[in-house]
Design a protein around this motif. Structure first.
Motif, PDB file in Angstrom:
ATOM      1  N   ASP A  11     -60.341  22.935 -12.583  1.00 37.10           N
ATOM      2  CA  ASP A  11     -61.358  23.980 -12.779  1.00 37.10           C
ATOM      3  C   ASP A  11     -61.677  24.147 -14.259  1.00 37.10           C
ATOM      4  OD1 ASP A  11     -61.837  24.665 -10.128  1.00 37.10           O
ATOM      5  OD2 ASP A  11     -60.259  26.182 -10.094  1.00 37.10           O
ATOM      6  N   ASN A  12     -60.654  24.164 -15.076  1.00 37.65           N
ATOM      7  CA  ASN A  12     -60.856  24.339 -16.519  1.00 37.65           C
ATOM      8  C   ASN A  12     -61.653  23.187 -17.117  1.00 37.65           C
ATOM      9  OD1 ASN A  12     -59.417  26.730 -16.497  1.00 37.65           O
ATOM     10  ND2 ASN A  12     -57.470  25.765 -17.046  1.00 37.65           N
ATOM     11  N   LYS A  15     -65.372  23.441 -16.077  1.00 35.98           N
ATOM     12  CA  LYS A  15     -66.102  24.447 -16.853  1.00 35.98           C
ATOM     13  C   LYS A  15     -66.373  23.941 -18.274  1.00 35.98           C
ATOM     14  CE  LYS A  15     -64.046  28.312 -14.302  1.00 35.98           C
ATOM     15  NZ  LYS A  15     -63.038  29.391 -14.344  1.00 35.98           N
ATOM     16  N   ALA A  18     -69.211  21.162 -18.077  1.00 36.61           N
ATOM     17  CA  ALA A  18     -70.159  21.459 -16.994  1.00 36.61           C
ATOM     18  C   ALA A  18     -71.496  20.750 -17.166  1.00 36.61           C
ATOM     19  CB  ALA A  18     -70.374  22.962 -16.885  1.00 36.61           C
ATOM     20  N   ASN A  24     -68.647  16.747 -12.905  1.00 36.74           N
ATOM     21  CA  ASN A  24     -68.735  17.610 -11.729  1.00 36.74           C
ATOM     22  C   ASN A  24     -68.521  16.832 -10.442  1.00 36.74           C
ATOM     23  OD1 ASN A  24     -69.252  20.260 -12.765  1.00 36.74           O
ATOM     24  ND2 ASN A  24     -71.286  19.583 -13.377  1.00 36.74           N
TER      25      ASN A  24
END
Length: 235
Positions: A11-12, A15, A18, A24
């Motif tokens: 997740d980090n 982000k 991104a 992604n």
């Protein structure tokens, strides 16, 4: 690494990068895979190649950090779920179609992810691997506690197919199985999943075995990292 911590790291990174589409796509696929396996489900989305191209890394050198994390996937699923290879729903559908209604024996089944998604299958394993990469086995279906030789001697007359996926490379049980099947002139389909002369199976097995690469069973069998395994018919 616990899979929850791994998901948090993914997740980090997602982000952080991104604005790079390739990140992604790869991270989403890896996250879906981990979440599905944590629920004893086969991921619907197939894994892309987890490494980046040389051009992508040249343009975005910071992606080396992301790539290292993505390539941790195999070890994460081994340690957390006792999964040594990640199968797709499409590949399993191909295998089910090939097997039809015939009976199958899975040797060295581990947590029996393949058998759990097939019909008419005997899953067997001696579970000697517990306490190594993963502490406690958690089979997806019933697994009979038999080593490979015990299993074939018990079931070879009852089955038309034998599956051996990701056999370890630190013993010669695979060659013992093949030698015995040749001795009794067993005529069924012996399906092997492994990396030739690489991460799986013994040197003696690869030296003595005769192989055929079935197009149908390799069509949706995809490599996703540095291990180049394939599906074979053993002769």
């Amino acid at each position: 690494m616990k899979y929850q911590k791994y998901l948090s790291k993914l997740d980090n990174q997602q982000k952080k990068y991104a604005k790079i589409p390739q990140v992604n796509h790869k991270v989403d696929a890896v996250k879906e895979t981990v979440i599905a396996l944590s629920n004893k489900q086969i991921p619907v989305q197939e894994l892309p190649q987890l490494s980046f191209t040389q051009e992508e890394l040249f343009e975005h050198p910071e992606l080396f950090e992301v790539e290292d994390l993505l390539l941790d996937l195999r070890q994460v699923v081994i340690e957390n779920f006792g999964v040594w290879h990640i199968f797709s729903t499409r590949w399993l559908a191909d295998l089910r179609d090939f097997l039809g209604n015939t009976k199958t024996l899975e040797l060295m089944a581990g947590n029996a992810i393949i058998s759990a998604n097939l019909n008419n299958t005997y899953a067997t394993d001696n579970f000697l691997w517990q306490g190594q990469d993963i502490e406690v086995p958690s089979p997806w279906t019933n697994v009979e506690r038999l080593d490979a030789m015990q299993a074939i001697q018990k079931y070879y007359l009852q089955v038309q197919n034998i599956i051996m996926a990701w056999a370890p490379d630190n013993n010669q049980n695979d060659w013992e199985v093949l030698s015995w099947l040749r001795k009794v002139n067993w005529q069924g389909n012996f399906i092997l999943i492994g990396e030739k002369n690489g991460a799986t199976n013994s040197e003696l097995f690869w030296e003595k075995v005769k192989l055929e690469e079935p197009i149908k069973l390799n069509k949706h069998h995809k490599e996703f990292d540095f291990i180049k395994d394939k599906v074979y018919f053993v002769k």
